[in-house]
Design an enzyme around this catalytic site. Structure first.
Site, PDB file in Angstrom:
ATOM      1  CG  ASN A 110      12.128 -31.635 -15.403  1.00 16.79           C
ATOM      2  OD1 ASN A 110      11.340 -32.017 -16.245  1.00 16.79           O
ATOM      3  ND2 ASN A 110      13.248 -32.237 -15.631  1.00 16.79           N
TER       4      ASN A 110
ATOM      5  CD  GLU B 182      14.043 -38.786 -24.976  1.00 14.22           C
ATOM      6  OE1 GLU B 182      14.960 -38.667 -24.105  1.00 14.22           O
ATOM      7  OE2 GLU B 182      14.122 -38.867 -26.017  1.00 14.22           O
TER       8      GLU B 182
ATOM      9  CB  CYS C 278      16.762 -35.605 -17.370  1.00 17.69           C
ATOM     10  SG  CYS C 278      16.559 -34.475 -18.829  1.00 17.69           S
TER      11      CYS C 278
END
Ligand code: NAP
Length: 478
Positions: free
Chosen positions: A155, A251, A285
């Site tokens: 992304n 992450e 995210c």
């Protein structure tokens, strides 16, 4: 048509009789080029090269030189902003204006790393704090850790890759990068740019291919000292299990909450939450997934919010006017659409959007949702946001915390005491007051709790995770 492969010890592995895969433009569905996948032997070769170059060059490269390389890389990237933004639009479907913003952030990120390379320092330990410690000097110095395995998602093909490469190079490490198989070309462009900036061959290696095939070989290699992963919680968990005693930073995903109180700036909240929920089709995210609005202002918030969402321009990422492009694959868009239908069948109401054509899903606002619906309790990673009313501060905090994730939250209130009380109580790695959960700056510490991960990024903090502390003591009594 583009053509690229892995980069091992400074050489692009291309034209081998290995498997060739098409990379598709998620908006047009057309192939933009081919990528040649690495074999497991290529992974081993990349790690071996990284290990050798670490010991022969990087380990002893002075800080000023590492800083120069990072600075040069940032200047080269800045000069090529448009080429990178176009690549992000083509391989990730990122709207061109968002692509330029990502390049701008990446340029700054490299500059932060260049500065940190020069200012990373250790500390002195007061040895005379213990009886017998007189005339002893204790120092703590940080040393590069060695070979870093970096595994990244699709992304933010520049920023998320550089969140790992930049601190690794600033510290004097070497890297084997496994980028997303959906965004391989920008990774190759970055590796070539670093070489042009003066990074020695073999200090940054890129292996292309499917994560499930290659990542276990990479992560379990004994020469890899540190694993840093950005991606889904499910894959993150499996990587942690594979990594054994290696240092690991994860992450991972989230379903970020945003709380709007009756004393908050409703215009600012509504305006920024349009971007916060729908930037890059919600495939972020820290995308705003859950919005809780205090009941007294709930109707006025929706009156502002829905028309703004409906004004978003969906379409070709390469067009300047486009706010919202495609989702990464039709499969991902279909899954998101199914979650909307499922929520509706369980009693939710679609306030706007909800329809899909191919990879394009309309920006969708839901209400009447409950916390056991997938659109609330899982990560939607799509242009879908749910809005619910709440009554008291306690209830707002309870709803925000009722999640398996905990990455970042946003709170809108003009009452500073309330803002700080809430920040104290939210179970997230970060809290923004009068700003959306989706805002991230690359010098802030960033990383989640619970299923959102472990460890921190943000150049200085990532540097700490990519170095080993060593204690050095001197006894200077005769
Ligand atoms: P993903 O499917 O987890 O993929 C991430 C990386 O892991 C890719 O390089 C992928 O390779 C690899 N991979 C996939 N399956 C694997 C497996 N079984 N074993 C080992 N490696 C595997 O994530 P994504 O769909 O690309 O990205 C979206 C996710 O990333 C979301 O959950 C999002 O929240 C999270 N994310 C988190 C942050 C953060 O900073 N916290 C930032 C951005 C995104 P292939 O592409 O080759 O499959």
């Amino acid at each position: 048509m583009l053509r690229a492969g892995s980069i091992i010890n400074g050489k692009e592995v291309i034209g081998k009789d290995s498997s060739v895969h098409n990379v598709k433009n998620p908006y047009t569905g057309e192939a933009i080029g081919t990528i040649e996948y690495a074999s497991k032997e290529d992974v081993e070769a990349a790690v071996t090269a990284a290990h050798q170059v670490f010991h022969s060059v990087m380990k002893t490269m002075p800080a000023y030189r590492r800083a120069e390389i990072l600075r040069k890389a940032s200047d080269l990237l800045e000069a090529r902003t448009e080429a990178y933004a176009i690549m992000l639009a083509k391989e990730a479907g990122k709207p061109i204006r968002d692509g330029r913003a990502e390049v701008g952030r990446a340029v700054q990120l490299l500059r932060f790393a260049s500065d940190e390379a020069k200012t990373m320092h250790g500390e002195l330990v007061p040895m005379d704090a213990a009886i017998g410690g007189e005339q002893r000097l204790g120092m703590v110095r940080r040393y590069p850790i060695g070979v870093v395995a970096a595994i990244t998602p699709f992304n933010f093909p520049l920023n998320l890759v550089l969140h790992k490469l930049a601190p690794a190079i600033a510290a004097g490490n070497t890297v084997v990068l496994k980028p997303s198989e959906k965004t391989p070309f920008s990774a190759v462009m970055l590796a070539k740019l670093f070489e042009e900036a003066g990074l020695p061959s073999g200090a940054l290696n890129v292996i292309q291919g499917a994560g499930a095939e290659l990542v276990p070989t990479l992560v379990t290699n004994p020469l890899v000292q540190k694993v840093t992963f950005t991606g889904s919680s499910q894959v993150g968990l499996s990587i942690k299990q594979m990594a054994g005693l290696k240092k690991v930073t994860l992450e991972l995903g989230s379903n970020s909450p945003n709380l709007i109180f009756e004393d908050g700036d409703l215009d600012k909240a509504a305006r920024s939450l349009v971007k916060g929920a729908f930037a890059f089709a919600g495939q972020v995210c820290i995308s705003a997934q859950r919005i809780y609005v205090q009941r007294a202002v709930y109707p006025s918030f929706l009156e502002r919010y829905i028309p703004m969402v409906e004004q978003l321009v969906s379409g070709d990422p390469l067009q300047e006017v486009t706010d919202l492009g495609p989702m990464i694959t039709e499969e991902a868009a279909l899954r998101a659409e199914q979650w909307i239908r499922e929520a509706e069948s369980q009693g939710a109401t679609v306030l706007t959007g909800g329809k899909r054509k191919g990879t394009m899903l309309q920006p969708t606002v839901l209400t009447g949702v409950t916390h056991d619906m997938k659109v609330m309790c899982q990560e939607v990673f799509a242009p879908i946001v749910s809005v619910l009313p709440f009554d008291t501060e306690e209830e707002g905090i309870r709803l925000a915390n009722d999640s398996d994730y905990g990455l970042q939250a946003g709170v809108f209130t003009r009452n500073i005491s309330r803002a700080l009380r809430i920040a104290d109580q939210l179970d997230t790695g970060g809290v923004w007051i009068n700003e959306i959960s989706t805002y991230r700056q690359d010098n802030q510490p960033y990383g989640g709790v619970k299923l959102s991960g472990t460890g921190k990024e943000g150049i200085r903090y990532a540097l700490e995770e990519m170095t080993e502390m060593k204690f050095i003591g001197i006894h200077y009594a005769e």
